[in-house]
Design a protein around this motif. Structure first.
Motif, PDB file in Angstrom:
ATOM      1  N   ARG A 153      39.038  84.819  16.753  1.00 21.09           N
ATOM      2  CA  ARG A 153      38.971  84.751  18.378  1.00 21.09           C
ATOM      3  C   ARG A 153      36.970  85.993  18.549  1.00 21.09           C
ATOM      4  N   VAL A 154      36.450  85.703  19.010  1.00 21.13           N
ATOM      5  CA  VAL A 154      35.456  86.449  19.999  1.00 21.13           C
ATOM      6  C   VAL A 154      35.403  86.169  21.530  1.00 21.13           C
ATOM      7  N   ALA A 155      35.063  87.872  21.169  1.00 25.94           N
ATOM      8  CA  ALA A 155      34.906  87.919  22.982  1.00 25.94           C
ATOM      9  C   ALA A 155      33.473  88.922  23.321  1.00 25.94           C
ATOM     10  N   ALA A 156      32.673  88.906  24.595  1.00 25.26           N
ATOM     11  CA  ALA A 156      32.646  90.563  24.922  1.00 25.26           C
ATOM     12  C   ALA A 156      32.371  91.182  26.052  1.00 25.26           C
ATOM     13  N   LEU A 157      32.745  92.215  25.634  1.00 20.75           N
ATOM     14  CA  LEU A 157      33.090  93.468  27.268  1.00 20.75           C
ATOM     15  C   LEU A 157      32.084  93.470  27.848  1.00 20.75           C
ATOM     16  N   VAL A 158      32.483  92.660  29.549  1.00 27.11           N
ATOM     17  CA  VAL A 158      31.405  92.757  30.595  1.00 27.11           C
ATOM     18  C   VAL A 158      31.812  94.029  31.590  1.00 27.11           C
ATOM     19  N   GLY A 159      31.412  94.786  31.670  1.00 32.11           N
ATOM     20  CA  GLY A 159      31.440  95.614  32.941  1.00 32.11           C
ATOM     21  C   GLY A 159      32.475  95.711  32.739  1.00 32.11           C
ATOM     22  N   THR A 160      32.751  96.635  31.981  1.00 29.50           N
ATOM     23  CA  THR A 160      33.301  97.922  31.946  1.00 29.50           C
ATOM     24  C   THR A 160      33.498  98.506  32.615  1.00 29.50           C
ATOM     25  N   THR A 161      34.653  99.109  32.760  1.00 29.54           N
ATOM     26  CA  THR A 161      34.489 100.925  33.705  1.00 29.54           C
ATOM     27  C   THR A 161      35.554 102.065  33.330  1.00 29.54           C
ATOM     28  N   THR A 162      35.481 103.069  33.737  1.00 25.14           N
ATOM     29  CA  THR A 162      36.508 104.210  33.074  1.00 25.14           C
ATOM     30  C   THR A 162      36.622 105.491  34.256  1.00 25.14           C
ATOM     31  N   ASN A 163      37.305 105.954  34.399  1.00 18.88           N
ATOM     32  CA  ASN A 163      37.197 107.143  35.061  1.00 18.88           C
ATOM     33  C   ASN A 163      36.800 108.137  34.298  1.00 18.88           C
ATOM     34  N   GLY A 164      36.227 108.171  32.716  1.00 13.31           N
ATOM     35  CA  GLY A 164      35.190 108.924  32.611  1.00 13.31           C
ATOM     36  C   GLY A 164      34.033 109.531  32.852  1.00 13.31           C
ATOM     37  N   PRO A 165      33.678 110.383  32.089  1.00 11.95           N
ATOM     38  CA  PRO A 165      32.433 110.819  32.651  1.00 11.95           C
ATOM     39  C   PRO A 165      31.244 109.478  31.688  1.00 11.95           C
TER      40      PRO A 165
END
Lengths: 341, 208
Positions: free
Chosen positions: B142-154
């Motif tokens: 399996r291969v994938a791209a992480l896109v549009g990641t968001t976090t509540n971190g700084p």
């Protein structure tokens, strides 16, 4: 006298001329006989009986009979008996010509009483199934012990029918006929011989007849043709699927192992977890390869092919058995080949 | 976001209930290794995680929802222990027997004494599948791209990648599976921050 001269002159006529005119002679003789010109008929019948005339044995026997009757009707009893004597010696099977009256019959009986002879009567073609016996009619002019046997072309006795006491017309049976296969599929010449010994006296006589004995080939069935390779189904799978399974396991395992190695390069640590899964994946590929190679046999197809082979073998065995029985039931054919000797 | 999760789950389950397909549930256990590299310092937390998966397959489409959680212990100095929880929803479309395209998102939370860090990690990718001919099972990459990641971190991630693989074997209603997945995030900060999750897990799937 002049008749005697005429007789000698007729003997000088070439055989080829006689061969062309035997039927004419017989016809003219018959005409003369019917016209009660018995002396003329006797002359003509005598010409038929000439050795160079080319007449067949049957024509000679007929001419001999009518010559004797002609002589008797012409008042020449001695000649008649002499002629009948020759007839009986050559053809003991000839019955007394009672149709011509008592005097002719008496002359015939007198002649027969003076001759000891044996003969084979009207041997006809016979077709014998296994277990059948061949039958031959014989005739003797006096009580005699008759022995009959079969000789091959070299003169060797093939079968001895045994000796029997007989008088007049009787039959000889050939009962213990050997395997027809011994006689071959094509007509072979044999000689049927009858030898007679006077029971009261020392005279003997022997007659023979060429015959053919053979067993035509049995009408056998053709064996079923061997099964073509194309009717059989494959009994095992190729190793290609097993090899492909192995490749899948190893390649995916290598991919997992390589991915973790790339990923951890800047974040330190081991890739043992990835290697464990990569190992499990590769192991699965190896198991699939081993299973694929060992389970190549297609049992359903093997059973199908075995059934086909068994069916063919059953058909072949049936044909073999049928042919064996047909060969065992071969018939023997006995045919006269020529005239008595 | 927390209100959207139940709605999404309900929508997916409605699809699951209405569609004609094969429903399965799985239980799994694993080991999660979280690493963070910040200004050259590597922090590491790892521990056992467990969870379950609900999957519906209908024709060439499969919908999968995974929930897992556990406690990750500090593996380096000055690193706190964290409680981890995550839920992942993915949709697979398999145009061929050996290829599936998928998209989804993972929602994860890390709770420590320092606070709670939440991530939303959407991904799109492909899965290469290789079913075995001789045994009932398959392996996959399996291969994938992480896109549009968001976090509540700084700091926010500029992107990332997923790579993994595994196998699933079994016959009838039961399947055994084992897989490995590595998710790696890159950040836009100038000090080359990297964050990575590596998880190996195994479990049993029951087809209902």
């Amino acid at each position: 006298m002049w008749r005697l001269l005429l007789l000698h002159l007729s003997l000088a006529v070439p055989a080829s001329l006689y061969a062309q005119t035997v039927e004419e002679l017989l016809s003219r003789a018959s005409d003369a006989f019917e016209n009660l010109d018995f002396e003329d008929a006797a002359q003509l019948y005598t010409r038929v009986l000439d050795a160079a005339s080319g007449a067949t044995l049957a024509q000679r026997d007929s001419a001999q009979l009518y010559l004797g009757v002609s002589y008797e009707f012409a008042g020449q009893r001695a000649n008649a008996v002499s002629v009948f004597r020759v007839l009986v010696r050559n053809s003991p099977c000839a019955p007394a010509p009672e149709v011509f009256g008592a005097s002719v019959t008496a002359a015939f009986v007198e002649a027969r009483g003076e001759v000891f002879a044996v003969g084979l009567c009207e041997v006809r073609a016979q077709q014998l199934a296994p277990g059948d016996a061949a039958t031959f009619r014989i005739a003797v002019t006096r009580p005699a012990l008759v022995q009959a046997f079969l000789q091959d072309s070299t003169g060797q006795i093939v079968t001895d029918f045994g000796e029997q006491a007989t008088d007049g017309i009787s039959t000889v049976q050939w009962t213990d006929i050997p395997d027809p296969a011994l006689f071959g599929e094509h007509a072979k010449p044999y000689t049927l011989v009858v030898h007679a010994r006077e029971r009261q006296g020392a005279q003997t006589d022997q007659k023979s007849l060429p015959i053919s004995v053979y067993a035509p080939p049995a009408d056998t069935l053709a064996h079923p043709p061997p099964l073509a390779d194309s009717v059989f189904l494959a009994e095992s799978r190729t190793t290609a699927p097993a090899v492909r399974d192995l490749a899948k396991g190893l390649l995916v395992g290598a991919g997992i192992a390589a991915s973790s190695a790339l990923a951890y390069r800047s974040l330190e640590g081991e890739s043992g977890k990835a290697l464990a899964v990569a190992g499990a994946v590769s192991f699965a590929g190896i198991v699939a390869f081993i299973k694929g190679r060992s389970g190549r046999e297609i049992t359903g197809n093997k059973a199908h092919n075995t059934a086909l082979k068994n069916q063919w073998a059953a058909r072949r065995d049936s044909v073999v058995a049928e042919n064996r029985s047909r060969i065992a039931a071969r018939q023997l054919i006995i045919k006269p080949l020529g005239e008595r000797q | 976001m927390t209100r959207a999760v139940p709605l999404i789950a309900t929508a997916i389950l409605s699809f699951v209930a209405s569609a004609e397909g094969q429903l399965s549930v799985s239980g799994k256990v694993g080991y999660l290794d979280r690493r963070l590299s910040d200004r050259g310092i590597v922090e590491r937390q790892a521990g056992a995680v467990g969870g379950g998966v609900v999957t519906l397959v209908s024709g060439r489409v499969a919908v999968s929802i995974t929930a897992s959680g556990g406690r990750l212990s500090a593996q380096t100095r000055d690193t706190p222990d964290v409680d981890y929880g995550g839920i992942t929803g993915e949709v697979f479309v398999a145009p061929t027997k050996w290829l599936a395209l998928y998209g989804g998102a993972r929602l994860s939370a890390y709770v420590s004494s320092l606070g709670t860090q939440r991530w939303i990690l959407p991904r799109v990718g492909a899965e290469l599948r290789a079913p075995f001919a001789s045994i009932p099972g398959k392996v996959f990459l399996r291969v994938a791209a992480l896109v549009g990641t968001t976090t509540n971190g700084p700091t926010s991630a500029s992107g990332g990648a997923i790579i993994g693989g595994g196998l699933a074997v079994g016959r009838g209603k039961f399947r055994f599976f084992a897989d490995y997945q590595l998710e790696r995030l890159n950040f836009t900060t100038g000090d080359a921050r990297e964050e990575q999750w590596g998880e190996v897990s195994a479990g049993v799937r029951v087809i209902l």
